[in-house]
Design an enzyme around this catalytic site. Structure first.
Site, mmCIF file in Angstrom:
data_model
loop_
_atom_site.group_PDB
_atom_site.id
_atom_site.type_symbol
_atom_site.label_atom_id
_atom_site.label_comp_id
_atom_site.label_asym_id
_atom_site.label_seq_id
_atom_site.Cartn_x
_atom_site.Cartn_y
_atom_site.Cartn_z
ATOM 1 N N ASP A 180 33.935 72.240 43.875
ATOM 2 C CA ASP A 180 32.821 72.137 44.496
ATOM 3 C C ASP A 180 32.333 72.964 45.325
ATOM 4 O OD1 ASP A 180 34.266 70.069 43.145
ATOM 5 O OD2 ASP A 180 35.484 69.037 44.571
ATOM 6 N N ALA A 181 32.733 73.735 45.710
ATOM 7 C CA ALA A 181 31.966 75.087 46.963
ATOM 8 C C ALA A 181 30.699 75.272 46.230
ATOM 9 C CB ALA A 181 32.602 76.382 47.782
ATOM 10 N N ASP A 230 27.625 73.006 45.864
ATOM 11 C CA ASP A 230 27.380 72.699 46.561
ATOM 12 C C ASP A 230 26.347 73.623 47.052
ATOM 13 O OD1 ASP A 230 28.395 70.364 47.136
ATOM 14 O OD2 ASP A 230 29.988 70.880 48.072
ATOM 15 N N SER A 238 26.735 36.923 26.930
ATOM 16 C CA SER A 238 28.033 37.375 27.519
ATOM 17 C C SER A 238 29.462 37.581 26.730
ATOM 18 C CB SER A 238 28.651 35.891 28.589
ATOM 19 O OG SER A 238 29.654 35.734 29.168
ATOM 20 N N LEU A 239 30.388 37.102 27.065
ATOM 21 C CA LEU A 239 31.494 37.543 25.411
ATOM 22 C C LEU A 239 31.751 35.876 25.641
ATOM 23 C CD1 LEU A 239 32.872 41.069 26.048
ATOM 24 C CD2 LEU A 239 31.546 40.103 23.836
ATOM 25 N N LYS A 276 37.727 46.636 28.508
ATOM 26 C CA LYS A 276 36.895 45.680 29.163
ATOM 27 C C LYS A 276 37.105 45.904 30.247
ATOM 28 C CE LYS A 276 35.042 41.097 29.424
ATOM 29 N NZ LYS A 276 34.727 40.608 30.911
ATOM 30 N N ASP A 313 35.925 45.634 34.747
ATOM 31 C CA ASP A 313 35.854 44.823 35.420
ATOM 32 C C ASP A 313 34.802 45.552 36.208
ATOM 33 O OD1 ASP A 313 35.926 42.595 36.456
ATOM 34 O OD2 ASP A 313 37.745 42.530 36.800
ATOM 35 N N GLU A 351 29.135 48.776 31.933
ATOM 36 C CA GLU A 351 28.826 48.055 33.150
ATOM 37 C C GLU A 351 29.498 49.303 34.136
ATOM 38 O OE1 GLU A 351 30.144 45.538 31.857
ATOM 39 O OE2 GLU A 351 31.418 44.642 34.135
ATOM 40 N N TYR A 360 28.822 50.714 27.147
ATOM 41 C CA TYR A 360 28.673 50.396 26.092
ATOM 42 C C TYR A 360 28.273 49.834 24.559
ATOM 43 C CZ TYR A 360 28.613 46.091 28.027
ATOM 44 O OH TYR A 360 28.119 45.446 29.448
ATOM 45 N N LYS A 398 35.288 44.107 18.616
ATOM 46 C CA LYS A 398 33.659 44.085 18.242
ATOM 47 C C LYS A 398 33.825 44.618 16.291
ATOM 48 C CE LYS A 398 32.113 46.005 22.587
ATOM 49 N NZ LYS A 398 31.227 47.046 23.202
ATOM 50 N N LYS A 439 41.455 38.602 26.578
ATOM 51 C CA LYS A 439 42.466 38.970 27.796
ATOM 52 C C LYS A 439 43.041 39.172 28.032
ATOM 53 C CE LYS A 439 38.310 37.168 30.289
ATOM 54 N NZ LYS A 439 37.423 36.772 31.810
ATOM 55 N N CYS A 459 40.416 3.985 53.784
ATOM 56 C CA CYS A 459 39.529 4.781 53.537
ATOM 57 C C CYS A 459 38.590 6.122 53.846
ATOM 58 C CB CYS A 459 38.144 4.425 52.614
ATOM 59 S SG CYS A 459 37.010 5.894 52.293
ATOM 60 N N CYS A 490 35.123 5.310 55.244
ATOM 61 C CA CYS A 490 34.684 3.895 56.484
ATOM 62 C C CYS A 490 35.821 3.671 56.883
ATOM 63 C CB CYS A 490 33.845 3.966 55.302
ATOM 64 S SG CYS A 490 35.270 2.488 53.999
ATOM 65 N N CYS A 514 38.998 3.076 46.642
ATOM 66 C CA CYS A 514 38.474 2.609 48.555
ATOM 67 C C CYS A 514 37.553 1.604 47.723
ATOM 68 C CB CYS A 514 37.486 3.464 49.227
ATOM 69 S SG CYS A 514 36.343 3.293 50.766
ATOM 70 N N CYS A 532 30.570 2.028 51.521
ATOM 71 C CA CYS A 532 31.561 3.405 51.808
ATOM 72 C C CYS A 532 29.791 4.314 51.150
ATOM 73 C CB CYS A 532 32.615 3.178 50.933
ATOM 74 S SG CYS A 532 33.236 5.266 51.230
HETATM 75 S S1 IVH Z 1 30.369 44.578 25.156
HETATM 76 C C1 IVH Z 1 26.861 40.909 23.437
HETATM 77 N N1 IVH Z 1 31.508 46.015 25.914
HETATM 78 O O1 IVH Z 1 31.531 42.119 30.623
HETATM 79 C C2 IVH Z 1 27.612 41.193 25.355
HETATM 80 N N2 IVH Z 1 30.690 44.386 27.716
HETATM 81 O O2 IVH Z 1 32.400 39.122 29.947
HETATM 82 C C3 IVH Z 1 28.082 42.705 24.461
HETATM 83 N N3 IVH Z 1 31.841 44.401 29.526
HETATM 84 O O3 IVH Z 1 28.450 41.275 30.268
HETATM 85 C C4 IVH Z 1 29.191 43.149 25.768
HETATM 86 N N4 IVH Z 1 34.112 46.515 29.936
HETATM 87 O O4 IVH Z 1 29.580 43.948 31.427
HETATM 88 C C5 IVH Z 1 30.766 45.267 25.973
HETATM 89 N N5 IVH Z 1 33.711 47.215 26.354
HETATM 90 C C6 IVH Z 1 32.908 46.498 26.538
HETATM 91 C C7 IVH Z 1 32.664 45.799 27.808
HETATM 92 C C8 IVH Z 1 32.120 44.746 28.420
HETATM 93 C C9 IVH Z 1 32.656 44.924 30.211
HETATM 94 C C10 IVH Z 1 31.748 43.529 30.336
HETATM 95 C C11 IVH Z 1 29.966 42.915 29.874
HETATM 96 C C12 IVH Z 1 29.872 41.899 29.411
HETATM 97 C C13 IVH Z 1 31.216 41.220 30.273
HETATM 98 C C14 IVH Z 1 31.884 39.809 29.303
#
Ligand code: IVH
Length: 667
Positions: free
Chosen positions: A29-30, A33, A77-78, A110, A112, A170, A222, A286, A310, A404, A407, A422, A427
């Site tokens: 690290d030093a 830096d 979204s998924l 996935k 978070d 993410e 991703y 996928k 999930k 109620c 009222c 009620c 009311c």
């Molecule tokens: S693929 C078309 N891969 O989860 C959607 N998403 O609940 C493709 N996420 O909006 C998303 N890890 O923000 C994908 N390995 C991963 C992920 C991931 C986290 C998030 C992502 C998405 C949300 C859906």
């Protein structure tokens, strides 16, 4: 010719990558830096402007936030699944759509955190957006630059970096630092972040990029969403290329030939996820081949080629702090448990409906009780168990009110229903709820007419029923608290707009007892206009498929008692009284046999991927029947988010319940 300064920048980039992306530093690290200090000194002494991708340029001044920019293509979204059965339904659907061609799946963790999109032009990071509403995201470029594992410049390898590149990934806070920030926030009297996603979002949206820089945010890419003039055949291949270009991708990605292997990967991480330095809330499955991904396509919300599977730690224990009683638009008194806030399935839960008086008695829920809260899929949380062994004796049995709470008039209990009501038509609690229902998204959709405005309109007696809304004027409206002229103008405009709503929306919006969206649609479909319906006899209404005697009676009663209100709405200019509703007429194809043919469904709660009426249409075109209430004749209940009494009833009657994901799979 590369100058000394360029050489030094390249060297620092190399070490940044080794340290932050590859987790394998080559120098101390030093020493690192010292290299940075040297670069800063050279840049200070040089006349040449400092390029934005210089390693010294991660923290600029303040961040520019708030600009909303459109995504190249929607950031979807998924869809979620929670067990092996739901996973199989996903893969069966994929197989069916791909006509049983061989499919390879890839699994990933996935993460978070917060989804973002990163754009690189000629290898330089030029723009970063949050997911936002999927269509538009917020420009967080300056704050993203502070993330050390995000390369400001990509590295050319044997696979040359495409001139324009957009990756999605993410952003997250590692677990230990998330805990640290929360401890600090609590010490400073600030509420802790409710979940890792909020922590990442909160840190990324700070106005001061130097504070963002002090939060060790990290990122995993991703998806290779766009790469000009560049083709990969599979998702795994695109991940390999992203890694070569210097982007950080999660290393736990695996290809699988069979669904059994996917299940094993899931079970492995279900147990091991606690050992990871970042939060994961499931795995993502996928389809690997891009050609197959394209063939499968997407709904308006989700790709059909991927699903989140999930980890369902969907239970939490908390305490009932008090029980409140709310008055609904039909006068029904609903007890609600106010809970000590607890995180459940990624959301902070502060209350849970107790449905009715009987529910409190059957479960023997007392104020002060420790309870187990459960959230299955997207359904609203419910109390599944009271931890009676933890009782101290200080718990208080709840006395359901005889009056109620708003009222003060005596409530009514009947033999035939569990709800306590009620029955005071005047009311104000009911009136406020009726107006809110009238203005709601699935009814007349009057935006800007929220609870705070409704409270004032009713309390100041500007509105005594929904027809009064149409007489509101800008001047007096603008005098309301938190209103002002522009909002008042907008509200008047929105109210005006609602005059063009179709008949089924108005019928639903009137809040007639037993007339939900589906019933409203069935009735308008049959009678074509509100006028025709208002003239219909009990027998005529009852003869409509899917309408029972209770509904018919309620409709007839409503029209006989509310003629004045309806006349006033007509005079106000609501067009749907006379216009024949064409849109609701639809062809039912008796054609091919499907899962839905001949079965009776009830749709409840809100679905993410489509509206309830769209869902009904999908069912009907496949030969199914949609009714409004759960009875012994119901074959399936389709339960979206916020499913309540119908869900409980279906459970009681042992009627199979389909989640949104299961329903989609059946479609
Ligand atoms: S693929 C078309 N891969 O989860 C959607 N998403 O609940 C493709 N996420 O909006 C998303 N890890 O923000 C994908 N390995 C991963 C992920 C991931 C986290 C998030 C992502 C998405 C949300 C859906």
């Amino acid at each position: 010719m590369r100058t000394e300064i360029d050489e030094l920048r390249a060297l620092i980039r190399h070490h940044e990558r080794k340290y932050y992306v590859d987790n394998g530093p080559e120098i101390s690290d030093a020493d690192f830096d010292a290299l940075m200090k040297q670069l800063e000194a050279l840049e200070a002494a040089s006349e040449a402007p400092i390029p934005p991708d210089s390693p010294t340029q991660r923290v600029g001044g303040g961040a520019v936030l708030g600009t909303r920019l459109q995504h190249r293509n929607p950031m979807l979204s998924l869809n979620n699944s929670y067990d092996e059965k739901e996973l199989r339904e996903f893969t069966e659907r994929v197989q069916r759509l791909l006509e049983d061609a061989p499919v390879e799946y890839v699994t990933e963790l996935k993460i978070d955190g917060l989804g973002v999109s990163l754009t690189y032009e000629n290898g330089i990071f030029t723009q970063g957006l949050t997911r936002g509403d999927g269509e538009y995201g917020e420009d967080v470029t300056d704050n993203l630059r502070t993330i050390r594992s995000l390369p400001l410049r990509l590295v050319d390898t044997e696979t040359v970096v495409p001139p324009v590149l957009e990756v999605r990934g993410e952003v997250f806070l590692p677990k230990d630092c998330l805990n640290e920030i929360n401890v600090q926030r609590e010490a400073e009297g600030e509420p802790p972040f409710a979940n890792p996603r909020n922590a990442a979002a909160g840190s990324l949206r700070l106005l001061d990029a130097s504070i963002t820089a002090s939060r060790p945010l990290d990122i995993f890419a991703y998806t290779l969403n766009y790469a000009e003039g560049f083709e990969s055949a599979t998702h795994t291949e695109s991940l390999e290329n992203m890694k070569r270009w210097g982007l950080k991708c999660n290393s736990h990605t695996r290809p699988h030939k069979s669904i059994e292997d996917v299940q094993k990967y899931y079970e492995y991480w279900l147990e091991k996820r606690h050992e990871l330095p970042y939060e994961t809330d499931g795995i993502v499955v996928k389809v690997n081949q891009f050609s197959q991904q394209r063939e499968l396509g997407a709904t308006s919300k989700y790709p059909r080629w991927a699903i989140a599977y999930k980890f369902n730690a969907q239970q939490a224990i908390t305490t009932v702090e008090k029980i409140e009683v709310q008055v609904g638009r039909t006068g029904a008194l609903t007890p609600v448990a106010i809970l000590k806030p607890v995180i459940l399935a990624g959301a902070t839960i502060t209350n849970a409906t107790l449905h009715n008086e009987q529910e409190i008695q059957t479960k023997d829920i007392r104020i002060g009780d420790r309870i187990v809260l459960e959230r299955a899929g997207d359904v609203i949380p419910k109390i599944v168990e009271v931890l009676t062994a933890e009782r101290t004796g200080d718990e208080v049995v709840f006395d359901f009110p005889d009056r109620c709470p708003v009222c003060g008039k005596p409530v009514q209990r009947t033999e035939t229903e569990v709800a306590v009501r009620c029955v005071n038509v005047a009311c104000v609690a009911q009136l406020k709820r009726r107006i809110a229902h009238y203005a709601s998204r699935n009814a007349l959709q009057i935006e800007g007419l929220g609870p705070a405005t409704i409270d004032q309109l009713v309390d100041r007696e500007l509105v005594r029923d929904v027809a009064d809304l149409y007489a509101l004027e800008v001047e007096p409206l603008s005098k309301l608290e938190r209103m002002g002229v522009p909002s008042a103008r907008n509200l008047v405009h929105q109210i005006e707009q609602s005059k063009t709503a179709p008949a089924e929306k108005l019928l639903f919006g009137l809040g007639i007892f037993h007339v939900g969206e589906t019933v409203a649609e069935l009735l308008i479909e049959h009678f074509s206009s509100l006028d025709a319906l208002s003239r219909a006899t009990l027998e005529e209404i009852e003869s409509v498929d899917g309408i029972g005697p209770q509904i018919a009676e309620s409709v007839v009663n409503f029209f006989s008692q509310n003629q004045l209100l309806l006349d006033r709405l007509r005079e106000a200019g609501l067009q749907c009284f006379t216009v024949v509703a064409e849109s609701t007429r639809m062809e039912v194809s008796a054609a091919t046999d499907s899962f839905f043919t001949g079965k009776t469904f009830v749709v409840t709660g809100s679905l993410e991927g489509m509206t309830r009426s769209e869902a009904s249409k999908e069912i009907k075109t496949r030969g199914g029947k949609v009714t409004s209430s759960v009875t012994g004749k119901t074959d399936y209940l389709i339960a979206g988010e916020g499913a309540g009494s119908k869900y409980v009833k279906a459970e009681e009657l042992g009627i199979p319940i389909l989640t949104e994901a299961e329903f989609f799979a059946k479609l």
